[in-house]
Write an enzyme that holds these catalytic residues in place. Structure first.
Site, PDB file in Angstrom:
ATOM      1  N   THR A  72       0.785  -1.297   0.158  1.00 14.76           N
ATOM      2  CA  THR A  72      -0.238   0.037   0.039  1.00 14.76           C
ATOM      3  C   THR A  72       0.782   1.412  -0.037  1.00 14.76           C
ATOM      4  OG1 THR A  72      -1.624  -1.277   1.047  1.00 14.76           O
ATOM      5  CG2 THR A  72      -1.886   1.236   1.249  1.00 14.76           C
ATOM      6  N   ASN A 150      -5.790  -9.750  -7.690  1.00 19.70           N
ATOM      7  CA  ASN A 150      -5.728 -10.607  -6.524  1.00 19.70           C
ATOM      8  C   ASN A 150      -6.799 -11.463  -6.313  1.00 19.70           C
ATOM      9  OD1 ASN A 150      -6.422  -7.725  -6.182  1.00 19.70           O
ATOM     10  ND2 ASN A 150      -7.107  -8.152  -4.208  1.00 19.70           N
ATOM     11  N   SER A 198       5.208  -6.437  -2.404  1.00 19.84           N
ATOM     12  CA  SER A 198       4.968  -6.657  -0.881  1.00 19.84           C
ATOM     13  C   SER A 198       5.388  -7.915  -0.308  1.00 19.84           C
ATOM     14  CB  SER A 198       3.429  -6.498  -0.648  1.00 19.84           C
ATOM     15  OG  SER A 198       3.184  -6.859   0.560  1.00 19.84           O
ATOM     16  N   GLY A 199       6.202  -7.796   0.534  1.00 19.94           N
ATOM     17  CA  GLY A 199       6.945  -9.257   1.143  1.00 19.94           C
ATOM     18  C   GLY A 199       6.196 -10.323   1.457  1.00 19.94           C
ATOM     19  N   CYS A 324      -8.980  -7.796   2.312  1.00 20.06           N
ATOM     20  CA  CYS A 324      -9.258  -6.193   2.671  1.00 20.06           C
ATOM     21  C   CYS A 324     -10.508  -5.978   2.688  1.00 20.06           C
ATOM     22  CB  CYS A 324      -8.569  -5.118   1.860  1.00 20.06           C
ATOM     23  SG  CYS A 324      -6.642  -5.563   1.733  1.00 20.06           S
TER      24      CYS A 324
HETATM   25  N1  PLP Z   1      -2.090  -4.713  -4.166  1.00 22.55           N
HETATM   26  C1  PLP Z   1      -2.397  -5.742  -4.321  1.00 22.55           C
HETATM   27  C2  PLP Z   1      -2.807  -6.278  -5.881  1.00 22.55           C
HETATM   28  C3  PLP Z   1      -2.703  -6.641  -3.525  1.00 22.55           C
HETATM   29  O1  PLP Z   1      -3.183  -7.883  -3.372  1.00 22.55           O
HETATM   30  C4  PLP Z   1      -2.599  -6.174  -1.986  1.00 22.55           C
HETATM   31  C5  PLP Z   1      -2.569  -6.919  -0.805  1.00 22.55           C
HETATM   32  O2  PLP Z   1      -3.484  -7.546  -0.543  1.00 22.55           O
HETATM   33  C6  PLP Z   1      -2.086  -4.749  -1.931  1.00 22.55           C
HETATM   34  C7  PLP Z   1      -1.899  -3.996  -3.004  1.00 22.55           C
HETATM   35  C8  PLP Z   1      -1.580  -4.208  -0.451  1.00 22.55           C
HETATM   36  O3  PLP Z   1      -0.204  -4.814  -0.202  1.00 22.55           O
HETATM   37  P1  PLP Z   1      -0.149  -4.526   1.556  1.00 22.55           P
HETATM   38  O4  PLP Z   1      -1.033  -5.672   2.097  1.00 22.55           O
HETATM   39  O5  PLP Z   1       1.400  -5.099   1.770  1.00 22.55           O
HETATM   40  O6  PLP Z   1      -0.291  -3.389   1.905  1.00 22.55           O
END
Ligand code: PLP
Length: 387
Positions: A72, A150, A198-199, A324
């Site tokens: 994010t 996702n 993202s790790g 989310c």
């Molecule tokens: N972008 C995508 C496509 C994602 O799937 C996610 C998390 O599910 C994110 C961004 C956000 O990543 P983070 O959880 O590391 O903030």
């Protein structure tokens, strides 16, 4: 009961090798990489090693990596940072199926004076490239389009998109949070200017991410303060997590070939068995262009949430969409954007595998899921009994 974890697009298990690599950097080697003394200097070297490992996974120069706290933050840095560097341009192009990290940010910016175009997708979840070409204009500052979705795993033709975007001289950001570690990426041959990762999506811990910034790409840092990350992201580096991310990247590169062979074979077996054993079910999204680990399946006449609860009782962890938004009980914005009928949206379940998923776990899921769907259909007042 052992958990059968089929929710790897939400987050992944931290690889044991990653934990081992990180541990000494909490209580033994806890120096600050910016310190002048050698205690800090040795840490600085480990941060450099981690940057090099991540750069190898992306095939880019280590100087093009900026560590962040998560996907994010990387998305926010890319989009806000580009807008701040191109203040005369007020138009953002993105898609209707982005993760909230991009979608909600662009909607927020829209309320604050920016014009936003959300490109639509077709029934398979694919973009209309003509629409992209038609919407780019002189005010467009950035095009932000995800690599892989996702929820459905659908992969966009990123290089075709990038060729269009770059031919107009516009900054191209790609949210590759779901793609990194699952499919090969080669920044040396890519049109992408800024790429988020993202790790915790590839066996590093939660709370560490990175932004790839192609050399020469102008952006204003999101976090302002100290001079860390060559002035591109202030804040003392999260050393153990950066080291963990580096190790996870090294392991991901080693295992990349397994994703499209072993993981994909398990996903396909699971998917085909469920489609055969459950009448009135179908896969959401472009099956030919998908992440190898993901399947989104809709079971008509049942609620996805009810399936998830009963699966959970059997020790199987899955999801009805993005982690989310699943708490909100809002129907998936991705499936709605694809025009999936209401009943299918509500009956959707996402199963996402990892390199730790075993054949036995897939067999167990194939055994357990179809009777759950049948049971729910049998008791549903609107349902269609399959007996
Ligand atoms: N972008 C995508 C496509 C994602 O799937 C996610 C998390 O599910 C994110 C961004 C956000 O990543 P983070 O959880 O590391 O903030």
């Amino acid at each position: 009961m052992k958990t059968i974890y089929l929710d790897n697009n939400a987050t992944t298990r931290v690889a044991p090798e990653v934990v081992d690599e990180m541990l000494p950097y909490f209580s033994e080697y806890y120096g600050n990489p910016s310190s002048m003394h050698s205690f800090g200097g040795q840490i600085e070297k480990k941060v450099r090693d981690a940057r090099e490992k991540l750069a190898r996974l992306l095939n880019c120069d280590p100087s093009e990596i900026v560590f962040t706290s998560c996907g994010t933050e990387s998305d926010n840095t890319a989009i806000r940072g580009t807008l701040e560097s191109h203040t005369q341009k007020k138009h953002i192009i993105t898609t209707r199926v982005e993760h909230p990290a991009v979608l909600n940010l662009s909607r927020h910016l829209n309320k604050n004076g920016y014009q936003v175009t959300e490109l639509s997708v077709d029934k398979k979840g694919q973009l209309e490239l003509d629409e992209l070409e038609d919407t780019i204009n002189d005010a467009t500052a950035i095009v932000s389009i995800m690599y892989a979705n996702n929820e459905t795993g659908v992969i966009f033709p990123i290089e075709e998109i990038g060729t269009i975007v770059k031919s107009k001289g516009i900054v191209f950001h790609c949210d590759a949070v779901q793609a990194v570690g699952k499919i090969p990426l080669d920044m040396s041959k890519s049109t992408i200017d800024l790429l988020s990762l993202s790790g915790h999506k590839f066996h590093a811990p939660k709370g560490i991410g990175a932004l790839y910034v192609r050399k020469g790409t102008k952006f204003t840092p999101f976090m302002v303060g100290g001079h860390q990350e060559k002035g591109r992201r202030a804040g003392t580096e999260n050393v153990p997590y950066i080291i963990g991310l580096g190790k996870a990247a090294e392991l991901a590169l080693e295992h990349l070939k397994d994703e499209n062979t072993l993981v994909k074979a398990l996903r396909d077996r699971l998917e085909n068995a469920l489609l055969t054993k459950c009448p009135d079910s179908c896969v959401n999204g472009d099956r030919a262009h998908r992440l190898p680990n993901t399947t989104s399946i809709s079971f008509e006449y049942v609620e996805g949430e009810a399936i998830l609860l009963l699966l959970s009782e059997k020790g199987i962890a899955a999801s009805s969409g993005s982690a989310c938004t699943s708490g909100s009980l809002e129907p998936s914005h991705v499936l709605r954007a694809m025009g999936v009928p209401f009943t299918r949206v509500h009956g959707s379940v996402r199963l996402s595998l990892s390199r730790y998923t075993t054949e036995g776990e897939i067999n167990y899921t194939i055994e357990q899921l179809p009777p759950i769907v049948k049971r729910l259909r049998d008791i549903s007042p609107f349902g269609k009994s399959t007996s």
